[in-house]
Design a protein around this motif. Structure first.
Motif, PDB file in Angstrom:
ATOM      1  N   CYS A  48      -7.063   2.143   3.357  1.00 46.89           N
ATOM      2  CA  CYS A  48      -6.612   3.456   2.881  1.00 46.89           C
ATOM      3  C   CYS A  48      -7.471   3.942   1.720  1.00 46.89           C
ATOM      4  O   CYS A  48      -7.801   5.124   1.628  1.00 46.89           O
ATOM      5  CB  CYS A  48      -5.145   3.405   2.462  1.00 46.89           C
ATOM      6  SG  CYS A  48      -4.014   3.225   3.849  1.00 46.89           S
TER       7      CYS A  48
ATOM      8  N   CYS B 275       0.862  -1.186   0.000  1.00 47.67           N
ATOM      9  CA  CYS B 275       0.000   0.000   0.000  1.00 47.67           C
ATOM     10  C   CYS B 275       0.895   1.232   0.000  1.00 47.67           C
ATOM     11  O   CYS B 275       1.785   1.367   0.844  1.00 47.67           O
ATOM     12  CB  CYS B 275      -0.905   0.004   1.234  1.00 47.67           C
ATOM     13  SG  CYS B 275      -1.821   1.558   1.402  1.00 47.67           S
TER      14      CYS B 275
ATOM     15  N   CYS C 146       0.028   3.476   3.527  1.00 42.74           N
ATOM     16  CA  CYS C 146       0.389   3.059   4.886  1.00 42.74           C
ATOM     17  C   CYS C 146       1.561   2.075   4.910  1.00 42.74           C
ATOM     18  O   CYS C 146       2.115   1.799   5.974  1.00 42.74           O
ATOM     19  CB  CYS C 146      -0.814   2.441   5.597  1.00 42.74           C
ATOM     20  SG  CYS C 146      -1.298   0.833   4.923  1.00 42.74           S
TER      21      CYS C 146
ATOM     22  N   CYS D 197      -4.228  -0.266   0.135  1.00 39.75           N
ATOM     23  CA  CYS D 197      -4.989  -1.302   0.832  1.00 39.75           C
ATOM     24  C   CYS D 197      -6.446  -0.832   0.899  1.00 39.75           C
ATOM     25  O   CYS D 197      -6.737   0.351   0.688  1.00 39.75           O
ATOM     26  CB  CYS D 197      -4.411  -1.578   2.217  1.00 39.75           C
ATOM     27  SG  CYS D 197      -4.637  -0.240   3.387  1.00 39.75           S
TER      28      CYS D 197
HETATM   29 ZN   LIG Z   1      -2.917   1.291   3.407  1.00 38.07          ZN
END
Ligand SMILES: [Zn+2]
Length: 198
Positions: free
Chosen positions: A144, A106, A109, A141
């Motif tokens: 997010c 991701c 994050c 992800c």
């Molecule tokens: Zn993420």
């Protein structure tokens, strides 16, 4: 044994020492013989044409091709004498290649939750006329992606870990799983991280 060595990959650089291909040792030796290429010694960057190279005696531990009358050192890197272009093949803009470029991570994050939990995020959302391009698509992800929704990173106060760009690696190299140590001097770490599977 010799057969196998002849199939080993040799890194091919263009005249400006940019990687353009991977060839077998056989092909590399033919190019050397034709005077289309010279061998680069990765330890000191010295260049050898066929005549010089064929006079070198393999040192202990060097790989070599056993000829009738002599042993030939196996080149690991060659440079083409005339060719100065880069490979024409651009990396296809595809879901699969975005996963590879972003290392299944991701880009907000930094988590690696697995393929099922990752999705493509438009940095500038499509709702705000963001395009589907290398420099506007990243892996995110599900959390997010949900949090960011139809906002830019600035609007959502989420930071991208790095700016997305079109990768410069050539899928050709990706076929070669084995990493030849001396190549790292000619190919950036970034390239290897992208091109090779873990
Ligand atoms: Zn993420």
């Amino acid at each position: 044994m010799t057969e196998k060595i002849l199939q080993r990959p040799t890194l091919v650089l263009n005249r400006n020492w940019q990687p353009v291909n991977v060839a077998t040792v056989t092909r590399a030796l033919v190019l050397l013989w034709n005077e289309s290429a010279r061998v680069v010694d990765p330890s000191d960057y010295q260049l050898y044409d066929w005549e010089d190279w064929s006079k070198l005696r393999p040192l202990d531990g060097d790989r070599f091709v056993q000829g009738v009358r002599f042993r030939l050192r196996v080149p690991e890197v060659i440079t083409l004498t005339d060719f100065d272009r880069l490979p024409a093949t651009a990396v296809t803009f595809s879901r699969r290649n975005i996963f590879k470029r972003d290392h299944f991570t991701c880009q907000y994050c930094g988590k690696q939750p697995g393929v099922e939990e990752l999705t493509l995020d438009h940095v500038i959302p499509r709702a705000q006329s963001g395009e589907s391009r290398w420099d506007n698509c990243v892996l995110a992800c599900l959390d997010c992606n949900h949090r960011k929704a139809d906002r830019t990173p600035e609007q959502a106060k989420m930071r991208l870990r790095k700016q997305p760009i079109q990768p410069t690696w050539n899928p050709l190299y990706a076929a070669h799983e084995r990493r030849i140590e001396s190549w790292s001097k000619f190919i950036s770490e970034a390239y290897w991280n992208v091109a090779l599977k873990k």
